[in-house]
Design a protein around this motif. Structure first.
Motif, mmCIF file in Angstrom:
data_model
loop_
_atom_site.group_PDB
_atom_site.id
_atom_site.type_symbol
_atom_site.label_atom_id
_atom_site.label_comp_id
_atom_site.label_asym_id
_atom_site.label_seq_id
_atom_site.Cartn_x
_atom_site.Cartn_y
_atom_site.Cartn_z
ATOM 1 N N TYR A 25 0.831 -1.208 0.000
ATOM 2 C CA TYR A 25 0.000 0.000 0.000
ATOM 3 C C TYR A 25 0.860 1.250 0.000
ATOM 4 O O TYR A 25 0.569 2.231 -0.706
ATOM 5 C CB TYR A 25 -0.919 -0.012 1.213
ATOM 6 C CG TYR A 25 -1.954 1.085 1.208
ATOM 7 C CD1 TYR A 25 -3.125 0.967 0.450
ATOM 8 C CD2 TYR A 25 -1.769 2.250 1.958
ATOM 9 C CE1 TYR A 25 -4.075 1.973 0.437
ATOM 10 C CE2 TYR A 25 -2.717 3.260 1.955
ATOM 11 C CZ TYR A 25 -3.857 3.115 1.192
ATOM 12 O OH TYR A 25 -4.807 4.123 1.172
ATOM 13 N N GLY A 26 1.942 1.236 0.787
ATOM 14 C CA GLY A 26 2.829 2.394 0.850
ATOM 15 C C GLY A 26 3.502 2.687 -0.484
ATOM 16 O O GLY A 26 3.645 3.857 -0.869
ATOM 17 N N ILE A 27 3.914 1.644 -1.189
ATOM 18 C CA ILE A 27 4.548 1.825 -2.505
ATOM 19 C C ILE A 27 3.540 2.349 -3.516
ATOM 20 O O ILE A 27 3.822 3.273 -4.287
ATOM 21 C CB ILE A 27 5.177 0.497 -2.981
ATOM 22 C CG1 ILE A 27 6.380 0.130 -2.107
ATOM 23 C CG2 ILE A 27 5.594 0.599 -4.445
ATOM 24 C CD1 ILE A 27 6.922 -1.264 -2.365
ATOM 25 N N LYS A 28 2.344 1.747 -3.509
ATOM 26 C CA LYS A 28 1.320 2.137 -4.484
ATOM 27 C C LYS A 28 0.861 3.576 -4.286
ATOM 28 O O LYS A 28 0.727 4.348 -5.245
ATOM 29 C CB LYS A 28 0.127 1.182 -4.384
ATOM 30 C CG LYS A 28 -0.941 1.443 -5.438
ATOM 31 C CD LYS A 28 -2.076 0.428 -5.333
ATOM 32 C CE LYS A 28 -3.126 0.694 -6.397
ATOM 33 N NZ LYS A 28 -4.252 -0.283 -6.308
ATOM 34 N N LYS A 29 0.611 3.953 -3.026
ATOM 35 C CA LYS A 29 0.097 5.290 -2.728
ATOM 36 C C LYS A 29 1.214 6.298 -2.445
ATOM 37 O O LYS A 29 0.922 7.479 -2.211
ATOM 38 C CB LYS A 29 -0.831 5.222 -1.518
ATOM 39 C CG LYS A 29 -2.051 4.325 -1.726
ATOM 40 C CD LYS A 29 -2.967 4.853 -2.812
ATOM 41 C CE LYS A 29 -4.206 3.998 -2.952
ATOM 42 N NZ LYS A 29 -5.142 4.505 -3.994
ATOM 43 N N LYS A 30 2.479 5.804 -2.452
ATOM 44 C CA LYS A 30 3.636 6.652 -2.167
ATOM 45 C C LYS A 30 3.511 7.338 -0.817
ATOM 46 O O LYS A 30 3.730 8.552 -0.667
ATOM 47 C CB LYS A 30 3.833 7.690 -3.288
ATOM 48 C CG LYS A 30 4.126 7.063 -4.639
ATOM 49 C CD LYS A 30 4.345 8.107 -5.714
ATOM 50 C CE LYS A 30 4.659 7.436 -7.060
ATOM 51 N NZ LYS A 30 4.854 8.429 -8.138
ATOM 52 N N LYS A 31 3.156 6.547 0.202
ATOM 53 C CA LYS A 31 3.000 7.055 1.561
ATOM 54 C C LYS A 31 4.073 6.449 2.442
ATOM 55 O O LYS A 31 4.077 5.244 2.712
ATOM 56 C CB LYS A 31 1.608 6.734 2.098
ATOM 57 C CG LYS A 31 0.493 7.473 1.381
ATOM 58 C CD LYS A 31 -0.842 7.255 2.058
ATOM 59 C CE LYS A 31 -1.943 8.084 1.390
ATOM 60 N NZ LYS A 31 -3.260 7.913 2.069
ATOM 61 N N GLU A 32 4.979 7.287 2.901
ATOM 62 C CA GLU A 32 6.131 6.832 3.660
ATOM 63 C C GLU A 32 5.739 6.247 5.018
ATOM 64 O O GLU A 32 6.423 5.372 5.549
ATOM 65 C CB GLU A 32 7.100 8.005 3.860
ATOM 66 C CG GLU A 32 8.456 7.625 4.436
ATOM 67 C CD GLU A 32 9.246 6.702 3.525
ATOM 68 O OE1 GLU A 32 10.061 5.914 4.049
ATOM 69 O OE2 GLU A 32 9.045 6.770 2.291
ATOM 70 N N TYR A 123 10.688 -2.399 -2.406
ATOM 71 C CA TYR A 123 10.278 -3.475 -3.312
ATOM 72 C C TYR A 123 10.898 -4.804 -2.893
ATOM 73 O O TYR A 123 10.238 -5.850 -2.918
ATOM 74 C CB TYR A 123 10.699 -3.146 -4.743
ATOM 75 C CG TYR A 123 9.985 -1.977 -5.353
ATOM 76 C CD1 TYR A 123 8.783 -2.138 -6.036
ATOM 77 C CD2 TYR A 123 10.512 -0.682 -5.268
ATOM 78 C CE1 TYR A 123 8.125 -1.061 -6.599
ATOM 79 C CE2 TYR A 123 9.866 0.404 -5.821
ATOM 80 C CZ TYR A 123 8.672 0.210 -6.498
ATOM 81 O OH TYR A 123 8.018 1.272 -7.053
ATOM 82 N N ALA A 124 12.175 -4.751 -2.505
ATOM 83 C CA ALA A 124 12.860 -5.972 -2.079
ATOM 84 C C ALA A 124 12.208 -6.553 -0.829
ATOM 85 O O ALA A 124 11.984 -7.770 -0.733
ATOM 86 C CB ALA A 124 14.336 -5.678 -1.825
ATOM 87 N N LEU A 125 11.889 -5.693 0.134
ATOM 88 C CA LEU A 125 11.257 -6.170 1.366
ATOM 89 C C LEU A 125 9.852 -6.690 1.097
ATOM 90 O O LEU A 125 9.394 -7.629 1.765
ATOM 91 C CB LEU A 125 11.231 -5.046 2.402
ATOM 92 C CG LEU A 125 12.601 -4.706 2.994
ATOM 93 C CD1 LEU A 125 12.546 -3.401 3.782
ATOM 94 C CD2 LEU A 125 13.106 -5.835 3.883
ATOM 95 N N LEU A 126 9.186 -6.104 0.133
ATOM 96 C CA LEU A 126 7.866 -6.603 -0.262
ATOM 97 C C LEU A 126 7.972 -8.055 -0.729
ATOM 98 O O LEU A 126 7.171 -8.915 -0.337
ATOM 99 C CB LEU A 126 7.296 -5.717 -1.376
ATOM 100 C CG LEU A 126 5.908 -6.088 -1.922
ATOM 101 C CD1 LEU A 126 4.835 -5.742 -0.894
ATOM 102 C CD2 LEU A 126 5.637 -5.355 -3.225
ATOM 103 N N VAL A 127 8.967 -8.346 -1.551
ATOM 104 C CA VAL A 127 9.163 -9.711 -2.068
ATOM 105 C C VAL A 127 9.582 -10.657 -0.946
ATOM 106 O O VAL A 127 9.095 -11.792 -0.858
ATOM 107 C CB VAL A 127 10.213 -9.706 -3.201
ATOM 108 C CG1 VAL A 127 10.508 -11.135 -3.663
ATOM 109 C CG2 VAL A 127 9.731 -8.860 -4.371
ATOM 110 N N GLY A 191 12.433 -5.788 -7.823
ATOM 111 C CA GLY A 191 12.292 -4.339 -7.697
ATOM 112 C C GLY A 191 12.760 -3.605 -8.940
ATOM 113 O O GLY A 191 12.139 -2.628 -9.381
ATOM 114 N N VAL A 192 13.861 -4.073 -9.535
ATOM 115 C CA VAL A 192 14.358 -3.492 -10.791
ATOM 116 C C VAL A 192 13.324 -3.651 -11.892
ATOM 117 O O VAL A 192 13.071 -2.726 -12.676
ATOM 118 C CB VAL A 192 15.689 -4.165 -11.197
ATOM 119 C CG1 VAL A 192 16.083 -3.768 -12.615
ATOM 120 C CG2 VAL A 192 16.797 -3.765 -10.228
ATOM 121 N N LEU A 193 12.698 -4.813 -11.965
ATOM 122 C CA LEU A 193 11.689 -5.054 -12.996
ATOM 123 C C LEU A 193 10.462 -4.164 -12.786
ATOM 124 O O LEU A 193 9.850 -3.703 -13.749
ATOM 125 C CB LEU A 193 11.281 -6.533 -12.992
ATOM 126 C CG LEU A 193 12.381 -7.524 -13.403
ATOM 127 C CD1 LEU A 193 11.889 -8.961 -13.257
ATOM 128 C CD2 LEU A 193 12.829 -7.276 -14.844
#
Length: 298
Positions: A25-32, A123-127, A191-193
């Motif tokens: 959610y944080g990545i999608k909405k850009k909420k730190e 992104y890495a932590l998400l995976v 994350g790179v992809l």
């Protein structure tokens, strides 16, 4: 202790699931704030996983035969270090070790000054959390290492005689460290992809992890080859069993990856090749674990 042990498995699953949601959610909405909350979940998973694995080690070393896993892989005549090694003798213990190592690496990435501010780290932590959700779900439902026996046996079954070898102390844990470490380059590559950033900025982030994986797999394969030759005697110059062959395959692709990463960093070439090698190496590590722990060979 059963309640405490099983609670750590369920809590680890819940924290991993929450962290996965928070980072997504944080990545999608850009909420730190949500990203920071996911970071806290990573810490919580590491704490509960550490409590769980320490508790299982204590039960193994102190001969608590009222637990099925302890009764299945230890007995009172085993030396203490073999009782400790029983942690990775069976499916449940091995999966807990895998999940613990993964939570440790996620914790290091989340709180390291070198990586925590990097754009690819969420992104890495998400995976990595996605992987943790899977492993702790399996540990909570199918492979609970804290299951108890209906009647307490006077003594346990002990280790398989072929496992009473110095290779049991080194080979499995070294191989597992190599397998799990490959999850970190894989996570950053995903994350790179996602970001479609094909510059070499991600190479320094994964090079050391790749080197650690390669060294661990090298040690694991060398000790495992010696162990298989002495104990199993498969014959011929190779003399390895299928398990050793399965761990040798990711070693080959990781060796190639180390060389091609240097080429990308110096000459900006082989970018697609590196992505492919990272993904293949990680999936081969999962395949190697499946070969060992699924029972498909037997």
């Amino acid at each position: 202790m059963y309640i405490l042990g099983y609670t750590t498995m369920v809590a680890s699953f819940i924290f991993s699931l929450y962290g996965l949601w928070a980072y997504g959610y944080g990545i999608k909405k850009k909420k730190e704030t949500y990203v920071e909350s996911g970071k806290g979940a990573v810490f919580a998973v590491f704490v509960t996983a550490t409590i769980g694995i320490c508790l299982l080690v204590y039960l193994l070393v102190t001969n608590h035969f009222e637990y099925k896993y302890v009764a299945a892989y230890t007995n009172s005549s085993l030396a203490w270090f073999y009782r400790f090694c029983a942690l990775w003798a069976g499916n449940a213990g091995s999966l807990l070790l895998w999940a613990f190592l993964l939570s440790l690496f996620a914790f290091i990435i989340a709180y390291s000054k070198r990586t925590q501010a990097h754009a690819l780290t969420p992104y890495a932590l998400l995976v990595l959390l996605m992987n943790l959700v899977f492993f702790f779900l399996v540990l909570s439902i199918n492979e609970n290492p804290f299951k108890m026996t209906k009647t307490i046996p006077l003594d346990g079954n002990g280790l398989n005689p072929m496992l009473l070898h110095p290779g049991m102390i080194i080979h499995p844990v070294s191989t597992y460290v190599g397998y799990v470490t490959l999850a970190v380059p894989f996570a950053y590559t995903i994350g790179v992809l996602f970001q479609k950033d094909w510059s070499a900025i991600w190479v320094p982030l994964i090079r050391k992890w790749t080197l650690i994986a390669w060294v661990s797999l090298t040690i694991g394969n060398l000790v495992g080859a010696w162990w298989a030759y002495v104990e199993l005697g498969w014959g011929g110059y190779w003399a390895w069993d299928p398990v050793e062959n399965a761990s040798f395959m990711p070693w080959l692709t990781t060796t190639a990856l180390l060389h091609s990463l240097m080429m990308q960093e110096k000459k900006q070439i082989l970018k697609g090749w590196n992505v492919a090698l990272v993904i293949v190496s990680y999936f081969l590590s999962l395949f190697g674990t499946f070969i060992v722990r699924s029972g498909v060979l037997t």
